[in-house]
Design an enzyme around this catalytic site. Structure first.
Site, PDB file in Angstrom:
ATOM      1  N   LYS A 208       0.839  -1.205   0.000  1.00  0.00           N
ATOM      2  CA  LYS A 208       0.000   0.000   0.000  1.00  0.00           C
ATOM      3  C   LYS A 208       0.874   1.256   0.000  1.00  0.00           C
ATOM      4  O   LYS A 208       0.682   2.160  -0.789  1.00  0.00           O
ATOM      5  CB  LYS A 208      -0.913  -0.030   1.231  1.00  0.00           C
ATOM      6  CG  LYS A 208      -1.790   1.179   1.366  1.00  0.00           C
ATOM      7  CD  LYS A 208      -2.738   1.050   2.546  1.00  0.00           C
ATOM      8  CE  LYS A 208      -3.368   2.404   2.850  1.00  0.00           C
ATOM      9  NZ  LYS A 208      -4.298   2.378   3.962  1.00  0.00           N
ATOM     10  N   GLU A 214      10.532  -4.611   4.634  1.00  0.00           N
ATOM     11  CA  GLU A 214      10.683  -6.008   4.200  1.00  0.00           C
ATOM     12  C   GLU A 214      10.356  -6.148   2.718  1.00  0.00           C
ATOM     13  O   GLU A 214      11.070  -6.806   1.952  1.00  0.00           O
ATOM     14  CB  GLU A 214       9.738  -6.931   4.995  1.00  0.00           C
ATOM     15  CG  GLU A 214      10.048  -7.047   6.462  1.00  0.00           C
ATOM     16  CD  GLU A 214       9.296  -6.033   7.321  1.00  0.00           C
ATOM     17  OE1 GLU A 214       9.012  -4.920   6.814  1.00  0.00           O
ATOM     18  OE2 GLU A 214       9.015  -6.350   8.485  1.00  0.00           O
ATOM     19  N   GLY A 268      -4.817  -1.715   5.016  1.00  0.00           N
ATOM     20  CA  GLY A 268      -4.036  -2.865   4.534  1.00  0.00           C
ATOM     21  C   GLY A 268      -4.731  -4.194   4.808  1.00  0.00           C
ATOM     22  O   GLY A 268      -4.828  -5.058   3.930  1.00  0.00           O
ATOM     23  N   ARG A 269      -5.248  -4.361   6.008  1.00  0.00           N
ATOM     24  CA  ARG A 269      -5.861  -5.656   6.369  1.00  0.00           C
ATOM     25  C   ARG A 269      -7.269  -5.811   5.795  1.00  0.00           C
ATOM     26  O   ARG A 269      -7.923  -6.818   6.030  1.00  0.00           O
ATOM     27  CB  ARG A 269      -5.838  -5.849   7.882  1.00  0.00           C
ATOM     28  CG  ARG A 269      -6.422  -4.692   8.670  1.00  0.00           C
ATOM     29  CD  ARG A 269      -6.030  -4.773  10.142  1.00  0.00           C
ATOM     30  NE  ARG A 269      -6.463  -3.613  10.906  1.00  0.00           N
ATOM     31  CZ  ARG A 269      -5.775  -2.486  11.017  1.00  0.00           C
ATOM     32  NH1 ARG A 269      -4.625  -2.355  10.408  1.00  0.00           N
ATOM     33  NH2 ARG A 269      -6.226  -1.489  11.752  1.00  0.00           N
ATOM     34  N   GLU A 354      -4.778  -6.428  14.811  1.00  0.00           N
ATOM     35  CA  GLU A 354      -4.243  -5.128  14.406  1.00  0.00           C
ATOM     36  C   GLU A 354      -5.350  -4.067  14.486  1.00  0.00           C
ATOM     37  O   GLU A 354      -5.084  -2.882  14.665  1.00  0.00           O
ATOM     38  CB  GLU A 354      -3.665  -5.195  12.971  1.00  0.00           C
ATOM     39  CG  GLU A 354      -2.655  -4.099  12.689  1.00  0.00           C
ATOM     40  CD  GLU A 354      -1.845  -4.316  11.415  1.00  0.00           C
ATOM     41  OE1 GLU A 354      -0.631  -4.564  11.493  1.00  0.00           O
ATOM     42  OE2 GLU A 354      -2.434  -4.232  10.317  1.00  0.00           O
ATOM     43  N   HIS A 386      -5.414 -32.705  18.043  1.00  0.00           N
ATOM     44  CA  HIS A 386      -4.303 -33.553  18.495  1.00  0.00           C
ATOM     45  C   HIS A 386      -3.119 -32.724  18.953  1.00  0.00           C
ATOM     46  O   HIS A 386      -2.008 -33.247  19.079  1.00  0.00           O
ATOM     47  CB  HIS A 386      -3.908 -34.513  17.376  1.00  0.00           C
ATOM     48  CG  HIS A 386      -5.049 -35.399  16.998  1.00  0.00           C
ATOM     49  ND1 HIS A 386      -5.314 -36.587  17.648  1.00  0.00           N
ATOM     50  CD2 HIS A 386      -6.042 -35.236  16.094  1.00  0.00           C
ATOM     51  CE1 HIS A 386      -6.408 -37.128  17.137  1.00  0.00           C
ATOM     52  NE2 HIS A 386      -6.868 -36.321  16.199  1.00  0.00           N
ATOM     53  N   LYS A 512       9.621  -1.084  14.247  1.00  0.00           N
ATOM     54  CA  LYS A 512      10.184  -0.809  12.915  1.00  0.00           C
ATOM     55  C   LYS A 512      11.328   0.199  13.034  1.00  0.00           C
ATOM     56  O   LYS A 512      12.380   0.038  12.422  1.00  0.00           O
ATOM     57  CB  LYS A 512       9.116  -0.182  12.005  1.00  0.00           C
ATOM     58  CG  LYS A 512       8.077  -1.111  11.476  1.00  0.00           C
ATOM     59  CD  LYS A 512       7.257  -0.343  10.428  1.00  0.00           C
ATOM     60  CE  LYS A 512       5.975  -1.031  10.088  1.00  0.00           C
ATOM     61  NZ  LYS A 512       5.105  -0.254   9.223  1.00  0.00           N
TER      62      LYS A 512
HETATM   63  O1  F6P Z   1       3.248  -2.742   9.704  1.00  0.00           O
HETATM   64  C1  F6P Z   1       1.898  -3.025   9.629  1.00  0.00           C
HETATM   65  C2  F6P Z   1       1.384  -2.778   8.258  1.00  0.00           C
HETATM   66  O2  F6P Z   1       1.297  -1.419   8.023  1.00  0.00           O
HETATM   67  C3  F6P Z   1       0.050  -3.450   8.009  1.00  0.00           C
HETATM   68  O3  F6P Z   1      -1.006  -2.738   8.505  1.00  0.00           O
HETATM   69  C4  F6P Z   1       0.063  -3.598   6.534  1.00  0.00           C
HETATM   70  O4  F6P Z   1      -0.892  -4.527   6.100  1.00  0.00           O
HETATM   71  C5  F6P Z   1       1.486  -4.072   6.322  1.00  0.00           C
HETATM   72  O5  F6P Z   1       2.236  -3.336   7.257  1.00  0.00           O
HETATM   73  C6  F6P Z   1       2.016  -3.878   4.938  1.00  0.00           C
HETATM   74  O6  F6P Z   1       1.971  -2.537   4.528  1.00  0.00           O
HETATM   75  P1  F6P Z   1       2.173  -2.123   3.020  1.00  0.00           P
HETATM   76  O7  F6P Z   1       1.088  -2.730   2.212  1.00  0.00           O
HETATM   77  O8  F6P Z   1       2.124  -0.628   3.008  1.00  0.00           O
HETATM   78  O9  F6P Z   1       3.521  -2.636   2.586  1.00  0.00           O
END
Ligand code: F6P
Length: 546
Positions: A208, A214, A268-269, A354, A386, A512
């Protein structure tokens, strides 16, 4: 506007008084007293059936919970969300994921503009692109059709598409293998790249913000790997992006023509319905992707219009609130009795935790006298039985469980399906009923008396443990869409009751920021900072190992 504190409201206080009796109730007795309990405490909508009768509550509890929802203005906030009001107060944003799954004819307003046209323009592009990749018309730079799609994203840009692609594997294109790389751990990327051929691989960079550390590291690694084996001009055939950030995409070197946009009013979620769902459209085709959206829309319409007492997300939210607030249940276990839903608990973890893992109200006041979002966890049945069900049956904590199952399988091993459903229903019965000491004695009859008495406490089950059961006929794109939307709205209802902002996530920021500093120290780009002795010691060990 500042809401009255939850615990000071009349309906909360009535619920608290009511709970002092309800805590003593035994569900076995509630079922024995009311042969209609199942009929009265179950309901259905949008292809989903919800049985919530195996909870420690009665008709009066539900009346009081509905009163609380009214007093807390849950319906008002819901209407504000659908109307495009900026209910995400800390980011000053609307919350309009429901607009992403509305039909072309349905207007959604944001700042006086109808956004449905923009949404469908992107959907049309997703259709054209996914049709051409799936048909084989879209060719890699050496003229070969795409065989592998690698989605690079994390959190909401990974969990939704990955969960849905797995859940709908029955509908998947036979030529296209889907891969998901999320972790900054190079093993994740290594595993994906070792399985694909650059000539026939499409990379989707999904973020987003297009700034997530990452994802950016993984995207750069994938690009470098690709360019070791292909010329720069080939990138356009193999890299596409999904984001709200056009500038960052250009800087990364992706042609905006290969970018699928979405908007800041999509959390995002809550983004699997947007272009973040591109891997789903590629895997199952745009027709089934549309069915997923339509299933969610059917649940939206139900949530928007049904009275609280017959409204699935309201009921699921209120019952969960009751368990959390008045029966002290700190976690909820999700148990899909469907192997293809094996990523659903992980998906719900982000969606729920979240969203409602918050400790201040929407006005910023610290919450001191009630609990907010529970821990969400789980795994598919029967596997969980289990592993950790022992604790759920006989541990000292009471953990409500959501059982989820399809009545009909998408395979022909019907004896397996009967065994699966039998286990699902048996577990909810066992959690509710438990096993009394006398029942254990009867089972052990014939053994020496002192041996029986020695074993009785170990073999007794307290029971009276709450669960919901959600059933659908088949797991299809439409029922899956409705199921996800059901939980999205459940989270909304609970967030409104607790008066938290379910749509921001500041809690992930601190780690972060610290990680950036430590990364520079580990790489020798910065002098060691003043950490605590534990963090210093760990950094020193890692540096010594390099
Ligand atoms: O760090 C949390 C977060 O912002 C989530 O809410 C989001 O889904 C995820 O990181 C990834 O964010 P992006 O789509 O901006 O890379």
């Amino acid at each position: 506007m500042r809401q009255p504190i939850l615990t000071s409201t009349t309906s909360y206080q009535s619920l608290r008084n009511h709970a002092s009796q309800a805590r003593e109730w035994q569900m076995r007795e509630l079922f024995a007293q009311d042969p209609q309990r199942f009929e009265r405490l179950s309901t259905e909508a949008a292809g989903l059936f919800l049985d919530y009768s195996k909870n420690r509550l009665d008709g009066r509890t539900l009346e009081l919970l509905a009163e609380l929802a009214r007093e807390r203005g849950v319906e008002r906030l819901r209407d504000a969300m659908f109307a495009g009001e900026k209910i995400n107060l800390t980011e000053n944003r609307a919350v309009l994921h429901t607009a992403l799954r509305a039909p072309r004819t349905r207007a959604f307003e944001l700042d006086g503009q109808n956004i449905t046209g923009d949404v469908h323009a992107v959907l049309d592009r997703i259709k054209t692109f996914s049709d051409s990749v799936r048909s084989g018309a879209w060719l890699g730079h050496t003229g070969k059709p795409i065989t592998d799609v690698v989605n690079i994203g994390i959190g909401g840009s990974d969990l939704g598409p990955k969960m849905v692609c797995l859940a709908l594997r029955q509908f998947a294109h036979p030529r296209l293998a889907m891969h998901f790389v999320s972790n900054v751990d190079g093993h994740d990327m290594d595993a994906a790249l070792s399985r694909v051929n650059p000539e026939t691989t499409l990379f989707i960079i999904a973020s987003k913000t297009f700034t997530t550390a990452e994802t950016m590291m993984n995207a750069n690694t994938a690009r470098a790997w690709f360019l070791q084996q292909a010329p720069e001009e080939a990138l356009a055939k193999h890299f596409v992006a999904v984001s709200t950030n056009v500038e960052a995409i250009k800087t990364f070197g992706i042609d905006p023509a290969n970018m699928f946009p979405f908007w800041d009013w999509v959390g995002g979620r809550y983004s699997v319905w947007s272009a973040i769902g591109l891997p789903v459209a590629l895997s199952v085709g745009f027709g089934y992707f549309s069915d997923l959206l339509a299933g969610a829309h059917a649940m939206d319409e139900h949530f928007r219009t049904a009275p609280i007492e017959q409204n699935l997300p309201m009921i699921l939210g209120l019952v969960g609130f009751w368990n959390r607030e008045f029966l002290d249940c700190a976690s909820v276990s999700i148990a899909p009795y469907h192997q293809d839903l094996n990523r659903f608990p992980a998906y719900l973890q982000q969606l729920d935790m979240e969203s409602n893992g918050k400790r201040v109200t929407r006005a910023g006041d610290t919450i001191t006298d009630y609990d907010t979002g529970p821990v969400i966890w789980g795994d598919v049945g029967t596997n969980g039985q289990h592993a950790y069900f022992q604790l759920l049956h006989q541990g000292t904590d009471v953990t409500p469980i959501d059982f989820i199952a399809a009545l009909r399988p998408a395979h022909e091993f019907h004896n397996h399906h009967a065994a699966l459903l039998a286990n699902c229903f048996a577990q909810s019965e066992a959690f509710m009923k438990g096993k009394t000491a006398d029942e254990v004695r009867q089972d052990l009859a014939g053994q020496p008396l002192d041996e029986i008495e020695r074993l009785v406490p170990h073999k007794t089950f307290p029971g009276n443990r709450p669960s919901n059961t959600i059933l659908m006929e088949y797991l299809t794109p439409a029922t899956l869409g409705a199921l996800i939307a059901l939980y999205e709205h459940k989270v909304f209802v609970q967030g409104a009751l607790w008066d938290v902002n379910s749509y921001d996530q500041w809690g992930v920021e601190l780690g972060k920021v610290l990680a950036k500093k430590i990364e520079a120290e580990l790489n020798g780009e910065a002098q060691p900072a003043q950490h605590d002795s534990s963090t210093n010691g760990l950094i020193a060990r890692a540096k010594a190992a390099v």
